[in-house]
Design a protein around this motif. Structure first.
Motif, PDB file in Angstrom:
ATOM      1  N   ALA A  72       0.866  -1.169  -0.056  1.00 47.79           N
ATOM      2  CA  ALA A  72      -0.001   0.140   0.025  1.00 47.79           C
ATOM      3  C   ALA A  72       0.934   1.122  -0.018  1.00 47.79           C
ATOM      4  CB  ALA A  72      -0.931  -0.025   1.149  1.00 47.79           C
ATOM      5  N   LYS A  73       1.837   1.193   0.773  1.00 45.53           N
ATOM      6  CA  LYS A  73       2.710   2.331   0.872  1.00 45.53           C
ATOM      7  C   LYS A  73       3.636   2.692  -0.560  1.00 45.53           C
ATOM      8  CE  LYS A  73       5.327   2.230   4.582  1.00 45.53           C
ATOM      9  NZ  LYS A  73       6.046   1.845   5.915  1.00 45.53           N
ATOM     10  N   THR A  75       2.611   2.061  -3.527  1.00 44.78           N
ATOM     11  CA  THR A  75       1.800   1.607  -4.648  1.00 44.78           C
ATOM     12  C   THR A  75       2.210   2.800  -5.611  1.00 44.78           C
ATOM     13  OG1 THR A  75      -0.076   1.137  -3.354  1.00 44.78           O
ATOM     14  CG2 THR A  75      -0.713   1.995  -5.504  1.00 44.78           C
ATOM     15  N   CYS A  82      -0.199   6.631 -10.334  1.00 44.83           N
ATOM     16  CA  CYS A  82      -0.776   6.850  -8.920  1.00 44.83           C
ATOM     17  C   CYS A  82       0.166   7.942  -8.213  1.00 44.83           C
ATOM     18  CB  CYS A  82      -0.633   5.518  -8.221  1.00 44.83           C
ATOM     19  SG  CYS A  82      -2.103   4.318  -8.482  1.00 44.83           S
ATOM     20  N   VAL A 116      -7.777   6.463  -2.178  1.00 43.24           N
ATOM     21  CA  VAL A 116      -6.644   5.215  -1.844  1.00 43.24           C
ATOM     22  C   VAL A 116      -7.325   3.911  -2.331  1.00 43.24           C
ATOM     23  CG1 VAL A 116      -5.633   6.518   0.066  1.00 43.24           C
ATOM     24  CG2 VAL A 116      -8.044   5.121   0.604  1.00 43.24           C
ATOM     25  N   GLU A 119      -4.342   1.791  -3.356  1.00 43.26           N
ATOM     26  CA  GLU A 119      -3.435   1.352  -2.283  1.00 43.26           C
ATOM     27  C   GLU A 119      -4.153   0.104  -1.590  1.00 43.26           C
ATOM     28  OE1 GLU A 119      -2.102   5.228  -3.627  1.00 43.26           O
ATOM     29  OE2 GLU A 119      -4.127   4.372  -3.613  1.00 43.26           O
TER      30      GLU A 119
END
Length: 164
Positions: A72-73, A75, A82, A116, A119
């Motif tokens: 997620a961090k 992505t 993104c 998000v 993510e």
């Protein structure tokens, strides 16, 4: 009948046909949340070994949780358009109450100018891939399936909730 794309306005392509990142600088900052889910199917024997911690590579679920959070961090490093985001919360959870699959869910939050969703989806993918990597010596036929956005809130488009 084909459409003439030269007259269309694309969000990720400029007037000269060059790829660009969407400018979100004029968008309002809002609280944003996204939840995604997916599953990894496997033989019941493989799942039993994961639950008991009987795999040589170690703690499968906790390693997959770390991978999901890291995914997620990261992505914006993986998906070209993104935006890099300051995430305020990432949760990755696993439902092991099935005989032949693990359900993975991820929830990501921030306060920002863009959502998000990517993510959360990336977190689920990386968690599933990590489970596969850690258990592939036992079973190569595992399947990663049904990865989807199940909820999002915030921003101009408001709330989306998938009918499951």
């Amino acid at each position: 009948m084909s459409e003439d794309n030269s007259k269309k306005e694309f969000s990720h392509i400029d007037q000269n046909g060059r790829v660009k990142m969407v400018d979100v600088s004029k968008k309002e900052i809002s609280e944003r949340t996204a939840r995604a889910a997916g599953e990894i199917k496997m033989k019941p024997e493989t799942l039993k070994k994961i639950k008991k911690g009987n795999l040589k590579k170690g703690a499968v679920i906790e390693t997959a949780r770390i991978a999901g959070i890291t995914g997620a961090k990261k992505t914006s490093d993986l998906i070209p358009m993104c935006h890099p985001l300051l995430l305020s919360s990432i949760k990755v959870d696993f439902d092991l109450d099935f005989k032949d699959k693990i359900i993975i869910t991820a929830e990501v939050k921030n306060s920002g100018q863009t959502g998000v969703e990517m993510e959360a989806l990336t977190a689920v993918n990386l968690a599933a891939l990590t489970i596969y990597d850690m258990a592939k010596a036992v079973e190569k036929s595992m399947e990663i399936n049904n990865i989807r956005l199940i909820y999002k809130a915030g921003g101009k488009s408001g709330i989306y909730e998938r009918a499951e």
